[in-house]
Design an enzyme around this catalytic site. Structure first.
Site, PDB file in Angstrom:
ATOM      1  N   GLU A 745       0.839  -1.202   0.000  1.00 25.10           N
ATOM      2  CA  GLU A 745       0.000   0.000   0.000  1.00 25.10           C
ATOM      3  C   GLU A 745       0.869   1.246   0.000  1.00 25.10           C
ATOM      4  O   GLU A 745       0.659   2.157  -0.776  1.00 25.10           O
ATOM      5  CB  GLU A 745      -0.934  -0.008   1.223  1.00 25.10           C
ATOM      6  CG  GLU A 745      -1.866   1.195   1.240  1.00 25.10           C
ATOM      7  CD  GLU A 745      -2.896   1.154   2.355  1.00 25.10           C
ATOM      8  OE1 GLU A 745      -3.141   0.071   2.914  1.00 25.10           O
ATOM      9  OE2 GLU A 745      -3.450   2.224   2.682  1.00 25.10           O
ATOM     10  N   ARG A 820      -7.395   2.788  14.238  1.00 26.26           N
ATOM     11  CA  ARG A 820      -8.272   1.619  14.030  1.00 26.26           C
ATOM     12  C   ARG A 820      -8.175   0.667  15.222  1.00 26.26           C
ATOM     13  O   ARG A 820      -9.169   0.048  15.611  1.00 26.26           O
ATOM     14  CB  ARG A 820      -7.935   0.907  12.725  1.00 26.26           C
ATOM     15  CG  ARG A 820      -8.941  -0.169  12.375  1.00 26.26           C
ATOM     16  CD  ARG A 820      -8.778  -0.662  10.952  1.00 26.26           C
ATOM     17  NE  ARG A 820      -9.504   0.125   9.976  1.00 26.26           N
ATOM     18  CZ  ARG A 820     -10.767  -0.106   9.605  1.00 26.26           C
ATOM     19  NH1 ARG A 820     -11.450  -1.093  10.145  1.00 26.26           N
ATOM     20  NH2 ARG A 820     -11.347   0.654   8.711  1.00 26.26           N
ATOM     21  N   GLU A1199     -10.602  -8.100   5.282  1.00 25.58           N
ATOM     22  CA  GLU A1199      -9.934  -8.069   6.575  1.00 25.58           C
ATOM     23  C   GLU A1199     -10.690  -8.744   7.728  1.00 25.58           C
ATOM     24  O   GLU A1199     -10.067  -9.338   8.608  1.00 25.58           O
ATOM     25  CB  GLU A1199      -9.642  -6.614   6.954  1.00 25.58           C
ATOM     26  CG  GLU A1199      -8.669  -5.955   6.003  1.00 25.58           C
ATOM     27  CD  GLU A1199      -8.564  -4.456   6.242  1.00 25.58           C
ATOM     28  OE1 GLU A1199      -7.519  -4.015   6.710  1.00 25.58           O
ATOM     29  OE2 GLU A1199      -9.543  -3.752   5.966  1.00 25.58           O
TER      30      GLU A1199
END
Ligand SMILES: Cc1cc2nc3c(=O)[nH]c(=O)nc-3n(C[C@H](O)[C@H](O)[C@H](O)COP(=O)(O)OP(=O)(O)OC[C@H]3O[C@@H](n4cnc5c(N)ncnc54)[C@H](O)[C@@H]3O)c2cc1C
Ligand code: FES
Length: 1267
Positions: A745, A820, A1199
């Protein structure tokens, strides 16, 4: 071009002739991606060739069959190539050719019966499961829809065509080998049928030397291939035992011993059985096919699995030199030092005698490794006892251990102390206290795990003691019934699995593929090796290769860089450093706090300082090693989270989420408990490492880059920034990736910018596995401290948790990852008062980054740790406490998001039902295994709630571009990238339904920045939602444009309409999720579009003496809304779950206290193997759960399933609890992640662990630190 790298079949055979199917995943024999078949005629043994594989130099007179040689999409697929994709066994596909070839290797030319009609291989391989060891591919799959139960039937596949059998090339059967001498640049290679020639040169090669040449930069001037020398390959049966020529392969060794065991009386074959037991766990089949018995002895590895057996059994070795032969017994004098033997430089090992055992002699061998299959040992041993005739008095005892010193050693003192003693409890006690004294290790010993290794020497002896006692049953009292399980030899059971999903509604049109288990669109090409990955792009004319120069210090200033030697080496074109960056040297995905190339200071081992560009990979790599850099080391060197806390080394800001009055919450609680937990990081281990090919276009600063990246746009902007050109001059093209998992990423941009900077001509770089592991970072290690207030019932009323993550040397995405983790700090539980705080630690490690789950798996594991502590401290079943605390419809998260359409309770209830939870608890765990002292079963059920959306709100958008051509075919492009997850397949399904045309008319060729610009990375599980919406929008508008033509010609077909349409066909449209965004300051907003829910139940069995565990059962029920494609979604669930099994039970990154990464390849870093898949695995997609917030009522899937592997972690903990009870221990205890054999064994405290206490922390420097 050069014979320099002649040893590598892949580089020197496959690459030049453009055979792209064979991949290089590790270059050390540890992944299987390079597997090919090698057919060789062996006149001395079998008239047919043997199947061998792997990197070999001795190809003379051999036929090499690569994956291209067995079938193709255009021609005819081999049945293995057909079954694997059709059974959804290929995802990213990078390793699929390796698995195809491994399957061929196992089954010979014909199909393994288990594969006929069933799913071969496993879809999870691309998501972290290893290839080697695919020995018996007997994964039986049953697919259940809501209509009926259906299996894949043989009739679904083409029958085996006899012409597809690979025949042994008859020309090889002519025995024409003569002396061969190949002169190389640095190495002369000899194939010779004569031992006398060999004796003049003395050096051999198989794969071990290849590995040394590659990784230790060693050059051997002379290399011989002993596999061709008859004297070294003979087998003789004598009165004493069987004599094996030193070059006999381990496979042959096993075959001969197995035959002998079948024929001879059992008392004679105790040693043979021990060798066979060691071979069962010795490397992969590919390695065993080429590694020789003599090679294993002469490597003199302290962790060789065979040497302890040979030593304890007193094998005899015949050594030969020009002067003649001598015979030596392999005893404690044979290895005088690390990697040394007593052979003189003139001698070779001719043969090895493995003796028969005699009446009254008992023998066993043990191997303990981090992973059961294909792994090197932590401790390994061979043990022999001979009793005086008709008694149990010890006449002779030999205990040999590997892994306890620099050489294989014998416990001489213990053996002599036990002579004349009766085989009983008193002897056992003496043996243990003596072994604890004799088998010591310095606390700083290389390899670490000191307490564990010492305990193992006792535990393994205890197993031997019990085994012998059991065999002696007739003489003395047998083994206690509850101890029997400690003597059982581990046998693997063939796994089976069930997938349950909802069939499409009655009446859905046949051509509407949405909701159907459509095969991954590239799967067939992946199975034949025809799928094109970045490094498969043919070489450009004058193309150059780049190799990185990286820092060897964690924190230092660069004093000098000397490239003189490197630049004078053959093929070297240039060296590139920070001063050569034409634009800005500052880079980073969010904040520019990193350098493209280190400028003056390095901040981690592996920091990229520069690069060498040369004509070939071998030249670039050799020259890079010749660059001399001097450093001035700086202080402090911050490696671990604890170091960062000490130095208060944190990135800002520190994030907090708080709801309610914490003091009040704790005051209300009946009990308050405090605890802590550390969770290790994880290497992405995508099979395709980072790769970039940069091609300058020659005008206006234009450059085209082919990159394996999840972020085409980010790569484009950072490359443009480094080149100092507008983004419009840079085009990034991504066809497919061989896996990404978050690792591509942002960190992929470090390589791409570097290659772009160096690209005056086309330049390519694909990182070797060790380089990739060194420079790119991985999942963040986390440390959590918690204080939890709860009622007598188990209801949690207050929680305070503090997270620390190890971010490494730059910010990268670490803040979002910490956010997160905080968003998932309560996992699925409703807690009235709560405060979570997150510190992002700045350390001198390579920058850690996104990894599937993005902080969620860390945040939730620590949540489950305090949940398990609460249950343990109250003495309540953990599942009861979890259920009591679980969210219900309409409740709010700590960040005030209302939970509507919650399906947790349905997932939970169904999971308990399909796993037969109650029966398992009562039968396996409480009844059967309660009566086993040394093996325990554990059971756990764990829920998950995973928020879907990028938490950076602006990223929640995507684009699509659709062209309809006048022949009716459609070319679709969207902003997402294909990395194996099947995004392109799902997008074609969406377009097919929207346009109302068959999916076969729609094609996706690649993702590129000049078709769909300004895209978000393919991440956060949101790509199907976002790109699906964009594709849907684009197709709807095109349909609208076609409407007049349809009206004009209502009886016409698609082709008629599009061929007459004048205003056709190009459209770009954005898919976008509205109203998202969260403010940490005010604790307001809506961070997630919706939540994915799931529950898993797992059962495991642990061996309390060694710490090994078996994954017995897992049932998963997961809410994916109305699945767009159940086959792909189940593949994601299974793959994500197994990657989580690796994270929580197996994978350990080991760093030295100076920040040097030891684990740089599959040899030392263990991801799950096929054998780690639960023997019995059921995945059920929750039915009737449409999601009104995403395309066609689907839900994200990438995920959320990963965390469900925590059920395995807590099942292990449950089993440890049972083991601790046997020692009178109860209540909460700390178990860090991953739950490795070392941690499991150390937690199962008993009489043996007490004899091996750990050294006092702070009194020594450990070999490796917990970062
Ligand atoms: C992926 C992988 C997994 C592995 N797993 C295991 C494992 O589970 N357990 C384990 O114990 N080992 C393991 N190994 C190590 C492996 O066993 C050895 O590398 C192998 O046995 C060496 O055999 P070889 O024939 O390839 O030796 P070579 O590489 O040919 O030789 C090794 C050394 O021995 C010398 N030599 C070879 N033959 C003779 C001879 N006749 N006389 C004198 N010197 C000689 C060579 O000169 C060289 O120095 C693994 C290796 C790999 C690559
Ligand atoms: S590349 Fe050959 S085994 Fe990994």
């Amino acid at each position: 071009r050069t014979l320099d790298s002649w040893l590598f079949l892949f580089l020197d055979l496959c690459v030049p002739v453009g055979l792209t199917g064979t991949k290089l995943g590790c270059a050390e024999g540890g992944c299987g991606a390079c597997t090919v078949m090698l057919s060789k005629y062996q006149p001395t043994s079998s008239p047919l060739g043997e199947w061998v594989s792997g990197p070999l130099c001795s190809l003379h007179h051999c036929a090499v069959t690569t994956v291209e040689g067995i079938g193709s999409v255009a021609g005819k697929l081999h049945p293995v190539q057909e079954r694997m994709p059709k059974s959804h066994g290929s995802q990213c596909g990078f390793c699929t050719p390796g698995i195809v070839m491994s399957s061929m290797l196992c089954s010979g030319t014909t199909l393994h019966p288990a594969m006929a009609g069933h799913r071969g291989g496993d879809s999870k391989v691309n998501f972290g499961v290893k290839l080697v060891g695919v020995a018996t591919v007997s994964v039986c799959k049953t697919v259940i829809t809501n209509a009926a139960c259906s299996s894949l039937h043989p009739a679904d596949f083409l029958p085996l065509d006899p012409t597809q059998e690979i025949i042994f090339p008859p020309e090889l059967m002519v025995d024409t080998l003569t002396h061969q001498h190949t002169r190389g640049v640095n190495t002369n290679t000899y194939l010779t049928p004569s031992l006398s020639v060999y004796l003049f040169h003395y050096l051999s090669v198989h794969h071990s030397l290849c590995i040394e040449m590659k990784f230790k930069n060693l050059l051997y001037p002379v290399i011989l291939a002993p596999g061709y020398i008859p004297e070294l390959n003979t087998i003789q049966h004598t009165d004493e035992g069987i004599v094996f020529g030193a070059s006999c392969s381990l496979t042959l060794l096993g075959d001969v011993l197995k035959a002998a065991v079948g024929k001879l009386p059992p008392y004679q074959t105790e040693v043979f059985n021990a060798v066979l037991e060691q071979l069962r766990w010795f490397a992969g089949l590919q390695i065993r096919n080429v590694a020789a018995i003599g090679g294993n002895i002469m490597t003199a590895s302290p962790i060789s699995d065979l040497n302890p057996v040979f030593m304890a059994s007193g094998c005899k070795l015949t050594l030969m030199s020009k002067g003649g032969e001598r015979v030596v017994v392999m005893d404690e004098k044979f290895f005088p030092g690390y990697r040394k033997t007593i052979l003189t430089p003139e001698e070779v090992l001719l043969c090895v005698l493995i003796p028969y055992t005699k009446k009254g002699q008992y023998f066993a061998a043990y191997k303990q490794s981090p992973r059961r299959e294909d792994d090197i040992s932590i401790v390994t041993s061979g043990m022999s006892v001979t009793f005086a005739e008709g008694s149990t008095i010890v006449k002779h005892l030999a205990l040999s251990y590997g892994g306890m010193a620099a050489t294989t050693v014998m416990a001489k003192n213990t053996a002599s102390r036990l002579l004349g003693k009766q085989w009983g409890e008193e002897l056992l006690q003496d043996a243990c206290s003596s072994l604890a004294e004799e088998m010591t290790l310095h606390p700083s010993a290389p390899g670490g795990m000191v307490t564990y290794r010492r305990t193992l020497t006792l535990s393994l002896f205890y197993k031997f003691y019990l085994t012998v006692q059991q065999k002696l049953g007739a003489y003395i009292e047998g083994v206690r019934a509850d101890y029997i399980s400690a003597t059982e030899i581990y046998h693997q059971t063939s796994p089976s699995s069930v997938q349950i999903f909802q069939a499409v509604p009655d009446g859905q049109k046949e051509e509407d593929v949405v909701g159907r288990p459509m095969m991954h669109l590239s799967a067939l090409k992946q199975a034949t090796g025809e799928a094109v990955y970045c490094d498969d792009i043919p070489l450009y004319e004058n193309e150059l290769y780049l190799c990185l120069i990286t820092s060897t210090k964690a924190h230092a200033t660069i004093q000098s860089i000397d490239t003189a030697e490197a630049e004078s080496m053959p093929g070297v074109v240039t060296c590139v450093f920070a001063k050569d960056v034409p634009g800005s040297n500052m880079t980073g995905p969010i904040v520019y706090d990193e350098t493209v190339l280190a400028d003056a200071t390095v901040t981690c081992v592996g920091h990229i300082i520069g690069a060498v560009v040369a004509d070939t990979q071998a030249h670039a790599q050799r020259a890079a090693k010749a660059v001399r850099i001097t450093y001035q080391e700086l202080q402090p060197v911050i490696i671990t989270i604890q170091d960062a806390i000490t130095h208060q080394s944190f990135f800002q800001p520190v994030r907090t989420i708080q709801r309610g009055d914490l003091d009040q919450g704790f005051t209300q609680a009946d009990h308050i408990l405090e605890g802590e937990m550390h969770m290790g990081g994880q290497e992405h281990f995508y099979l395709e490492t980072n790769v970039t090919v940069a091609v300058p276009k020659g005008e206006d600063g234009e450059m085209e880059l082919f990159v394996s990246t999840q972020s085409a746009t980010k790569t484009q902007s950072l490359v443009a920034k480094a080149l100092g050109v507008p983004a419009s001059r840079v085009v990034i093209r991504v066809k497919r990736m061989g896996g990404g998992f978050g690792g591509k990423e942002s960190r992929s941009t470090t390589l791409s910018t570097m290659v772009a900077v160096a690209a005056q001509k086309p330049v390519r770089c694909m990182l070797d596995r060790d380089e990739d592991m060194l420079v790119t970072g991985g999942r963040h290690p986390f440390y959590g401290r918690y204080k939890v207030g709860f009622m007598k019932s188990g209801k949690v009323v207050a929680l305070e948790v503090t997270y620390y993550s190890n971010a490494g040397n730059s910010m990268d995405l670490s803040l979002s990852i910490m956010e997160r983790a905080l968003f998932h700090m309560e996992n699925s539980y409703s807690i009235a008062t709560i405060r979570g705080r997150g510190y992002v630690c700045k350390t001198h490690l390579p920058s850690n980054t996104a990894f599937r789950g993005f902080g969620g798996p860390q945040g939730m594991l620590i949540a489950e740790s305090w949940m398990s502590d609460v249950a343990l401290s109250l003495g309540l079943p953990a599942e009861q406490v979890r259920r009591l605390n679980m969210y219900i419809q309409g409740e709010r998260t700590p960040y005030s998001q209302i939970l509507d359409h919650i399906t947790l309770d349905r997932c939970w209830d169904q999971c308990l039902e399909i796993s037969s939870f109650t029966q398992r608890r009562c039968h396996d765990v409480l009844c059967v295994f309660r009566d086993h002292r040394w093996t325990k079963r554990g059971l756990s059920v764990v829920p998950t709630k995973f928020g879907i959306s990028f938490t950076a709100a602006f990223l929640n958008q995507a684009g699509a571009l659709a062209h309809i051509y006048t022949d009716g075919s459609v070319l679709l492009t969207h902003g997402g990238t294909e990395m194996g997850q099947g995004l392109n397949t799902k997008m074609v399904q969406v377009a097919s339904r929207t346009l109302g045309i068959p999916s076969s008319k729609i094609h996706i060729t690649e993702t590129s920045t000049n078709t769909v610009p300004n895209t978000s990375p393919t991440a956060a599980s949101a790509s199907s939602d976002l790109n699906g919406a964009a594709v849907h929008n684009a197709c709807e508008i095109l349909l609208h444009r076609l409407e007049p033509y349809k009206t004009k010609n209502p009886k016409g077909c698609w082709e008629d309409w599009v061929s007459t349409c004048q205003s056709y066909t190009v459209l770009f449209l954005i898919g976008w999720t509205p109203d998202l965004g969260y403010d940490f300051e005010t604790n307001t907003g809506r961070p997630f579009n919706y939540f994915s829910y799931g529950v898993a139940c797992s059962e495991v069995e642990i061996d309390c003496l060694t710490g090994s565990h078996k994954n017995i059962h897992t049932s998963i029920v997961i809410d994916v809304g109305n699945s767009l494609n159940p086959a792909l979604d189940i593949g994601q669930v299974e793959g994500g779950f197994m990657q989580g099994v690796g994270l929580y039970t197996l994978e350990e990154l080991k760093y030295s206290p100076e920040g040097y990464l030891f684990t740089r390849g599959p040899g030392m870093y263990k991801i799950p193997a096929f054998g780690d898949i639960p023997t019995d695995l059921t995945v059920s997609l929750l039915r009737d759960a449409p999601n009104d917030k995403a395309i066609f009522s689907s839900k994200a899937i990438g995920e959320p399933p990963l965390f469900l592997a925590a059920s395995v972690f807590f099942a292990i903990k449950d089993a440890i609890i049972a083991a601790r009870k046997e020692s009178g221990l109860s209540g909460p205890f700390r178990l860090d992640s991953p739950a490795t054999p070392e941690r499991i064994r150390n937690a199962c405290e008993d009489r043996f662990t007490k004899l091996c206490p750990p050294a006092e922390p702070g009194t020594f420097t450990p070999w490796a630190v917990v970062v």
